[in-house]
Design a protein around this motif. Sequence first.
Motif, PDB file in Angstrom:
ATOM      1  N   GLY A   1       0.795  -1.218   0.000  1.00 57.85           N
ATOM      2  CA  GLY A   1       0.000   0.000   0.000  1.00 57.85           C
ATOM      3  C   GLY A   1       0.829   1.270   0.000  1.00 57.85           C
ATOM      4  O   GLY A   1       2.025   1.271   0.320  1.00 57.85           O
ATOM      5  N   ILE A   2       0.172   2.367  -0.367  1.00 54.04           N
ATOM      6  CA  ILE A   2       0.838   3.654  -0.591  1.00 54.04           C
ATOM      7  C   ILE A   2       1.704   4.084   0.587  1.00 54.04           C
ATOM      8  O   ILE A   2       2.877   4.424   0.416  1.00 54.04           O
ATOM      9  N   ILE A   3       1.141   4.096   1.788  1.00 56.69           N
ATOM     10  CA  ILE A   3       1.897   4.644   2.917  1.00 56.69           C
ATOM     11  C   ILE A   3       3.047   3.742   3.338  1.00 56.69           C
ATOM     12  O   ILE A   3       3.951   4.180   4.057  1.00 56.69           O
ATOM     13  N   ASN A   4       3.017   2.491   2.898  1.00 57.28           N
ATOM     14  CA  ASN A   4       4.120   1.579   3.203  1.00 57.28           C
ATOM     15  C   ASN A   4       5.206   1.613   2.133  1.00 57.28           C
ATOM     16  O   ASN A   4       6.309   1.104   2.340  1.00 57.28           O
ATOM     17  N   TRP A   5       4.901   2.186   0.992  1.00 58.52           N
ATOM     18  CA  TRP A   5       5.876   2.309  -0.091  1.00 58.52           C
ATOM     19  C   TRP A   5       6.621   3.642  -0.056  1.00 58.52           C
ATOM     20  O   TRP A   5       7.605   3.821  -0.754  1.00 58.52           O
ATOM     21  N   LEU A   6       6.122   4.567   0.747  1.00 60.60           N
ATOM     22  CA  LEU A   6       6.768   5.864   0.857  1.00 60.60           C
ATOM     23  C   LEU A   6       8.031   5.755   1.718  1.00 60.60           C
ATOM     24  O   LEU A   6       8.161   4.807   2.509  1.00 60.60           O
ATOM     25  N   PRO A   7       8.952   6.702   1.584  1.00 61.73           N
ATOM     26  CA  PRO A   7      10.143   6.689   2.448  1.00 61.73           C
ATOM     27  C   PRO A   7       9.746   6.748   3.913  1.00 61.73           C
ATOM     28  O   PRO A   7       8.654   7.216   4.254  1.00 61.73           O
ATOM     29  N   GLN A   8      10.609   6.272   4.766  1.00 59.12           N
ATOM     30  CA  GLN A   8      10.333   6.271   6.194  1.00 59.12           C
ATOM     31  C   GLN A   8      10.013   7.681   6.668  1.00 59.12           C
ATOM     32  O   GLN A   8      10.657   8.646   6.264  1.00 59.12           O
ATOM     33  N   MET A   9       9.033   7.793   7.542  1.00 59.37           N
ATOM     34  CA  MET A   9       8.549   9.100   7.984  1.00 59.37           C
ATOM     35  C   MET A   9       8.194   9.042   9.461  1.00 59.37           C
ATOM     36  O   MET A   9       8.062   7.949  10.032  1.00 59.37           O
ATOM     37  N   PRO A  10       8.028  10.206  10.097  1.00 60.97           N
ATOM     38  CA  PRO A  10       7.589  10.212  11.497  1.00 60.97           C
ATOM     39  C   PRO A  10       6.229   9.537  11.649  1.00 60.97           C
ATOM     40  O   PRO A  10       5.410   9.553  10.725  1.00 60.97           O
ATOM     41  N   LEU A  11       5.977   8.974  12.798  1.00 66.13           N
ATOM     42  CA  LEU A  11       4.737   8.236  13.029  1.00 66.13           C
ATOM     43  C   LEU A  11       3.504   9.123  12.826  1.00 66.13           C
ATOM     44  O   LEU A  11       2.506   8.681  12.243  1.00 66.13           O
ATOM     45  N   TRP A  12       3.592  10.384  13.291  1.00 65.60           N
ATOM     46  CA  TRP A  12       2.429  11.267  13.168  1.00 65.60           C
ATOM     47  C   TRP A  12       2.067  11.499  11.704  1.00 65.60           C
ATOM     48  O   TRP A  12       0.880  11.575  11.347  1.00 65.60           O
ATOM     49  N   LEU A  13       3.092  11.583  10.834  1.00 66.06           N
ATOM     50  CA  LEU A  13       2.841  11.794   9.411  1.00 66.06           C
ATOM     51  C   LEU A  13       2.278  10.523   8.780  1.00 66.06           C
ATOM     52  O   LEU A  13       1.382  10.583   7.925  1.00 66.06           O
ATOM     53  N   TYR A  14       2.795   9.385   9.199  1.00 63.89           N
ATOM     54  CA  TYR A  14       2.289   8.095   8.724  1.00 63.89           C
ATOM     55  C   TYR A  14       0.799   7.956   9.053  1.00 63.89           C
ATOM     56  O   TYR A  14      -0.003   7.548   8.207  1.00 63.89           O
ATOM     57  N   VAL A  15       0.438   8.324  10.270  1.00 60.87           N
ATOM     58  CA  VAL A  15      -0.964   8.254  10.709  1.00 60.87           C
ATOM     59  C   VAL A  15      -1.829   9.236   9.919  1.00 60.87           C
ATOM     60  O   VAL A  15      -2.902   8.888   9.415  1.00 60.87           O
ATOM     61  N   PHE A  16      -1.335  10.467   9.783  1.00 62.63           N
ATOM     62  CA  PHE A  16      -2.107  11.492   9.067  1.00 62.63           C
ATOM     63  C   PHE A  16      -2.364  11.095   7.615  1.00 62.63           C
ATOM     64  O   PHE A  16      -3.495  11.183   7.124  1.00 62.63           O
ATOM     65  N   LEU A  17      -1.322  10.640   6.925  1.00 63.91           N
ATOM     66  CA  LEU A  17      -1.486  10.250   5.528  1.00 63.91           C
ATOM     67  C   LEU A  17      -2.413   9.034   5.394  1.00 63.91           C
ATOM     68  O   LEU A  17      -3.221   8.952   4.463  1.00 63.91           O
TER      69      LEU A  17
END
Length: 280
Positions: A81-97
């Motif tokens: 899925g999209i958010i798992n294919w993106l570069p590593q990011m802060p948890l809050w951004l992962y949740v928001f996206l």
Amino acid sequence: MENIINYFETIPSLHRSLILVGGLTFFWLLEGGLPLFKFKYKKWQHAIPNLFFTLTTIIINFAFAFVLLSSADWVKANDFGIINWLPQMPLWLYVFLGLLFLDFFGAYLAHYVEHKVKPLWMVHLVHHTDHKVDTTTANRHHPIESLIRFGFTLLGVFVVGTPIALVMMYQAMSLIFTQFTHANIKLPKGLDKALSYFIVSPDMHKTHHHYRLPYTDSNYGNIFSIWDRVLGTYRYMDREKLIYGVDVFPDEVKNSNIRHLLKQPFLNYEKSTLSAETEN
């Protein structure tokens, strides 16, 4: 943030029920003190069909919960899925996206398609034929629509790649927001307008419940207003001019009858093409 994620990952069914009942009760009471319209109706009598469809929605979602859980576990285990294919990011951004994109598939896209595909519009019509929109209208969805919405949410889980914690968080937020935006409450116009740049505000969504086009086919969002603004489906209407219902389905008595509402998707009539400009 991690504590919040952990909570929603294993949120008890009792807590989910309390969110539903608590939100409904809160906005029900708030409507009494800050009403947008002073409806002349017996509130409990109006609520009966809406609460019936809320119950059918709960039953359908509960019956298919294992599918949602299995799918969310699969995308997590396979980093799909999209958010798992993106570069590593802060948890809050992962949740928001995750919430933002899930809101697109589970709410905006589902809602848009229901308005554009006639058989699905006939199903969604049950939601629009409420002549006195209040917080109980939020989950007034025909059982077939509940299945359609579930399907789009499931699609969102796969495409976006949301783990079960984000799915549960999204569903809780979605429930509160839909109760909020349908509630018969009157926020200060400036506040409502400011909110609408970020989230779906009560006035923004109630424009969608105006009884004639083009307003009926606008403001499809549920939580985030960005999708309507970016995709060109946002419209503004002065709330004092709102008339609820559907212009080609004006019988309020039938539109309050559970048996008739269950048959409504199978009735034969044309969606009105009468625009708001012609009524002025």
